[in-house]
Scaffold this motif. Structure first.
Motif, PDB file in Angstrom:
ATOM      1  N   ALA A   1       0.862  -1.194   0.000  1.00  0.00           N
ATOM      2  CA  ALA A   1       0.000   0.000   0.000  1.00  0.00           C
ATOM      3  C   ALA A   1       0.893   1.237   0.000  1.00  0.00           C
ATOM      4  O   ALA A   1       1.516   1.571   1.008  1.00  0.00           O
ATOM      5  CB  ALA A   1      -0.915  -0.004   1.223  1.00  0.00           C
ATOM      6  N   ILE A   2       0.980   1.905  -1.168  1.00  0.00           N
ATOM      7  CA  ILE A   2       1.772   3.128  -1.303  1.00  0.00           C
ATOM      8  C   ILE A   2       0.805   4.260  -1.682  1.00  0.00           C
ATOM      9  O   ILE A   2       0.207   4.226  -2.768  1.00  0.00           O
ATOM     10  CB  ILE A   2       2.864   3.003  -2.377  1.00  0.00           C
ATOM     11  N   ALA A   3       0.620   5.204  -0.801  1.00  0.00           N
ATOM     12  CA  ALA A   3      -0.281   6.330  -1.073  1.00  0.00           C
ATOM     13  C   ALA A   3       0.038   7.481  -0.109  1.00  0.00           C
ATOM     14  O   ALA A   3       0.441   7.244   1.037  1.00  0.00           O
ATOM     15  CB  ALA A   3      -1.743   5.904  -0.920  1.00  0.00           C
ATOM     16  N   PHE A   4      -0.126   8.699  -0.604  1.00  0.00           N
ATOM     17  CA  PHE A   4       0.049   9.856   0.277  1.00  0.00           C
ATOM     18  C   PHE A   4      -0.953  10.952  -0.118  1.00  0.00           C
ATOM     19  O   PHE A   4      -1.416  11.022  -1.259  1.00  0.00           O
ATOM     20  CB  PHE A   4       1.488  10.396   0.207  1.00  0.00           C
ATOM     21  N   TYR A   5      -1.275  11.766   0.872  1.00  0.00           N
ATOM     22  CA  TYR A   5      -2.172  12.916   0.658  1.00  0.00           C
ATOM     23  C   TYR A   5      -1.669  14.046   1.552  1.00  0.00           C
ATOM     24  O   TYR A   5      -1.804  13.996   2.777  1.00  0.00           O
ATOM     25  CB  TYR A   5      -3.608  12.545   1.006  1.00  0.00           C
ATOM     26  N   ALA A   6      -1.009  15.069   0.920  1.00  0.00           N
ATOM     27  CA  ALA A   6      -0.357  16.144   1.681  1.00  0.00           C
ATOM     28  C   ALA A   6      -1.046  17.485   1.416  1.00  0.00           C
ATOM     29  O   ALA A   6      -1.618  17.707   0.342  1.00  0.00           O
ATOM     30  CB  ALA A   6       1.121  16.220   1.293  1.00  0.00           C
ATOM     31  N   HIS A   7      -0.958  18.399   2.428  1.00  0.00           N
ATOM     32  CA  HIS A   7      -1.555  19.731   2.288  1.00  0.00           C
ATOM     33  C   HIS A   7      -0.794  20.720   3.180  1.00  0.00           C
ATOM     34  O   HIS A   7       0.135  20.333   3.882  1.00  0.00           O
ATOM     35  CB  HIS A   7      -3.046  19.696   2.655  1.00  0.00           C
ATOM     36  N   TYR A   8      -1.215  21.952   3.126  1.00  0.00           N
ATOM     37  CA  TYR A   8      -0.698  23.072   3.931  1.00  0.00           C
ATOM     38  C   TYR A   8       0.697  23.504   3.487  1.00  0.00           C
ATOM     39  O   TYR A   8       1.705  22.834   3.714  1.00  0.00           O
ATOM     40  CB  TYR A   8      -0.678  22.765   5.430  1.00  0.00           C
TER      41      TYR A   8
ATOM     42  N   THR B   1      -2.413  11.185   4.874  1.00  0.00           N
ATOM     43  CA  THR B   1      -2.043   9.792   4.564  1.00  0.00           C
ATOM     44  C   THR B   1      -0.629   9.772   4.008  1.00  0.00           C
ATOM     45  O   THR B   1      -0.269  10.620   3.192  1.00  0.00           O
ATOM     46  CB  THR B   1      -3.009   9.192   3.508  1.00  0.00           C
ATOM     47  N   ASN B   2       0.156   8.793   4.493  1.00  0.00           N
ATOM     48  CA  ASN B   2       1.506   8.627   3.953  1.00  0.00           C
ATOM     49  C   ASN B   2       1.917   7.156   4.080  1.00  0.00           C
ATOM     50  O   ASN B   2       2.918   6.807   4.713  1.00  0.00           O
ATOM     51  CB  ASN B   2       2.495   9.538   4.671  1.00  0.00           C
ATOM     52  N   GLU B   3       1.134   6.265   3.424  1.00  0.00           N
ATOM     53  CA  GLU B   3       1.415   4.824   3.455  1.00  0.00           C
ATOM     54  C   GLU B   3       2.685   4.553   2.648  1.00  0.00           C
ATOM     55  O   GLU B   3       2.794   4.934   1.495  1.00  0.00           O
ATOM     56  CB  GLU B   3       0.251   4.038   2.848  1.00  0.00           C
ATOM     57  N   GLY B   4       3.621   3.905   3.289  1.00  0.00           N
ATOM     58  CA  GLY B   4       4.904   3.635   2.635  1.00  0.00           C
ATOM     59  C   GLY B   4       5.916   4.720   2.876  1.00  0.00           C
ATOM     60  O   GLY B   4       7.071   4.586   2.422  1.00  0.00           O
ATOM     61  N   THR B   5       5.502   5.809   3.557  1.00  0.00           N
ATOM     62  CA  THR B   5       6.385   6.944   3.906  1.00  0.00           C
ATOM     63  C   THR B   5       7.184   7.446   2.702  1.00  0.00           C
ATOM     64  O   THR B   5       8.371   7.760   2.812  1.00  0.00           O
ATOM     65  CB  THR B   5       7.341   6.563   5.054  1.00  0.00           C
ATOM     66  N   GLY B   6       6.507   7.528   1.541  1.00  0.00           N
ATOM     67  CA  GLY B   6       7.191   7.989   0.343  1.00  0.00           C
ATOM     68  C   GLY B   6       7.317   9.503   0.264  1.00  0.00           C
ATOM     69  O   GLY B   6       8.251  10.022  -0.361  1.00  0.00           O
ATOM     70  N   TYR B   7       6.372  10.229   0.916  1.00  0.00           N
ATOM     71  CA  TYR B   7       6.411  11.697   0.825  1.00  0.00           C
ATOM     72  C   TYR B   7       7.164  12.276   2.013  1.00  0.00           C
ATOM     73  O   TYR B   7       6.937  11.897   3.169  1.00  0.00           O
ATOM     74  CB  TYR B   7       4.994  12.266   0.788  1.00  0.00           C
ATOM     75  N   ASP B   8       8.040  13.238   1.717  1.00  0.00           N
ATOM     76  CA  ASP B   8       8.871  13.876   2.744  1.00  0.00           C
ATOM     77  C   ASP B   8       8.360  15.303   2.969  1.00  0.00           C
ATOM     78  O   ASP B   8       8.473  16.156   2.082  1.00  0.00           O
ATOM     79  CB  ASP B   8      10.329  13.898   2.291  1.00  0.00           C
ATOM     80  N   THR B   9       7.815  15.576   4.142  1.00  0.00           N
ATOM     81  CA  THR B   9       7.259  16.902   4.443  1.00  0.00           C
ATOM     82  C   THR B   9       8.340  17.964   4.642  1.00  0.00           C
ATOM     83  O   THR B   9       8.039  19.158   4.702  1.00  0.00           O
ATOM     84  CB  THR B   9       6.392  16.828   5.717  1.00  0.00           C
ATOM     85  N   SER B  10       9.597  17.539   4.731  1.00  0.00           N
ATOM     86  CA  SER B  10      10.676  18.529   4.904  1.00  0.00           C
ATOM     87  C   SER B  10      11.244  19.005   3.565  1.00  0.00           C
ATOM     88  O   SER B  10      11.809  20.093   3.478  1.00  0.00           O
ATOM     89  CB  SER B  10      11.800  17.937   5.759  1.00  0.00           C
ATOM     90  N   THR B  11      11.088  18.210   2.512  1.00  0.00           N
ATOM     91  CA  THR B  11      11.645  18.577   1.203  1.00  0.00           C
ATOM     92  C   THR B  11      10.574  18.760   0.127  1.00  0.00           C
ATOM     93  O   THR B  11      10.842  19.355  -0.917  1.00  0.00           O
ATOM     94  CB  THR B  11      12.631  17.504   0.722  1.00  0.00           C
ATOM     95  N   GLY B  12       9.364  18.215   0.367  1.00  0.00           N
ATOM     96  CA  GLY B  12       8.311  18.267  -0.645  1.00  0.00           C
ATOM     97  C   GLY B  12       8.478  17.240  -1.748  1.00  0.00           C
ATOM     98  O   GLY B  12       7.752  17.271  -2.750  1.00  0.00           O
ATOM     99  N   LEU B  13       9.406  16.292  -1.582  1.00  0.00           N
ATOM    100  CA  LEU B  13       9.673  15.272  -2.606  1.00  0.00           C
ATOM    101  C   LEU B  13       8.975  13.966  -2.258  1.00  0.00           C
ATOM    102  O   LEU B  13       8.973  13.529  -1.091  1.00  0.00           O
ATOM    103  CB  LEU B  13      11.173  15.023  -2.732  1.00  0.00           C
ATOM    104  N   PHE B  14       8.414  13.324  -3.288  1.00  0.00           N
ATOM    105  CA  PHE B  14       7.915  11.961  -3.133  1.00  0.00           C
ATOM    106  C   PHE B  14       8.926  11.030  -3.782  1.00  0.00           C
ATOM    107  O   PHE B  14       9.304  11.188  -4.947  1.00  0.00           O
ATOM    108  CB  PHE B  14       6.548  11.787  -3.810  1.00  0.00           C
ATOM    109  N   THR B  15       9.361  10.007  -3.022  1.00  0.00           N
ATOM    110  CA  THR B  15      10.304   8.998  -3.516  1.00  0.00           C
ATOM    111  C   THR B  15       9.584   7.659  -3.583  1.00  0.00           C
ATOM    112  O   THR B  15       9.070   7.177  -2.566  1.00  0.00           O
ATOM    113  CB  THR B  15      11.532   8.886  -2.600  1.00  0.00           C
TER     114      THR B  15
END
Length: 267
Positions: free
Chosen positions: A138-145, A165-179
């Motif tokens: 399960a890889i999914a993310f939903y970021a805002h703000y 949501t950040n399943e798989g921790t692919g999104y980084d809130t410190s850089t704005g990058l999804f890996t």
């Protein structure tokens, strides 16, 4: 031969003893005595000759019998030699046949083992692939703000500071990058509100793959854009400003969220 000579000797001694006994019988005259003695000698000679002939026949029979026995033994010896040779040859043939069948069985067994191994490996790969499909992560993310709503720098990365949501921790809130944690087919969506003008792009490994332009609107108009793309494991995706100026700015409040989302569709 020694037995025959001994037998003749015994017979001669017996005859001589018989003659002596007969000689003791009373006679009337010298002539009568001689006549009787001559007659007895003739009869004795005939008996001796008869006995000698019988002995000779017996000896011949014994010699013949011994010869027959010797020949029979020789025949049996030859027969047993032939039988032994035949048995030996048959055993060698059987041994060769058993060895040939053993080699044939080994070859067949090895081919069967290889076929089974190859088949098992193919089935194993299919099962692994099927298991991977069934156990898709399960890889999914939903970021805002956004902390910074100004778009006054070209190529500036929009950093969404919060995630629902950040399943798989692919999104980084410190850089704005999804890996991408794993390779596969991904879907990304961007939703923004503008205060004045905004020029944004969805970037994959430095290349803009989707873009959006919003113009001034007193009611803070919104826009959406996104893409479905295949990523390799470790590939990065982000949002950036594609054009900068002092009048480039986004808007957000408790009723309007700027969002960035993505999920793994299929790997």
């Amino acid at each position: 031969m020694r037995f025959s000579l001994l037998f003749v000797f015994v017979i001669v001694v017996g005859i001589y003893s018989y003659i002596l006994c007969e000689a003791r019988e009373p006679v009337c005259s010298k002539f009568a005595y001689e006549e009787q003695l001559l007659e007895k000698m003739i009869r004795t000679e005939i008996k001796v000759e008869t006995m000698v002939n019988e002995i000779k026949k017996t000896e011949d029979n014994v010699i013949s019998t011994l010869g027959n026995i010797k020949q029979t033994v020789a025949d049996f010896t030859d027969m047993f030699a032939d039988m032994r040779g035949n048995i030996t040859n048959e055993m060698l043939k059987r041994g060769d046949e058993i060895k040939r069948r053993e080699e044939s069985f080994k070859t067949l067994f090895e081919e069967t083992r290889k076929n089974l191994t190859s088949g098992n490996e193919a089935e194993k790969e299919k099962l692994i692939q099927l298991q991977g499909n069934l156990e898709q992560p399960a890889i999914a993310f939903y970021a805002h703000y956004l902390n910074d709503l100004l778009l006054d720098t070209t190529d500036e990365i929009l950093i969404f500071k919060k995630t629902f949501t950040n399943e798989g921790t692919g999104y980084d809130t410190s850089t704005g990058l999804f890996t991408a944690p794993v390779g596969g087919l991904y879907q990304f969506d961007v939703h923004t509100y503008n205060r004045k003008y905004s020029y944004l792009g969805l970037v994959m490994e430095g290349d803009v793959i989707a873009a959006d332009a919003n113009y001034g609107d007193a009611n803070h108009g919104c826009n959406n854009f996104g893409a479905i793309i295949r990523l390799k494991s470790g590939a990065k995706v982000w949002i950036k400003s594609t054009s900068s100026a002092s009048n480039r700015q986004l808007y957000q409040d408790s009723y309007r969220f700027n969002t960035f989302s993505g999920l793994l569709v299929n790997n």
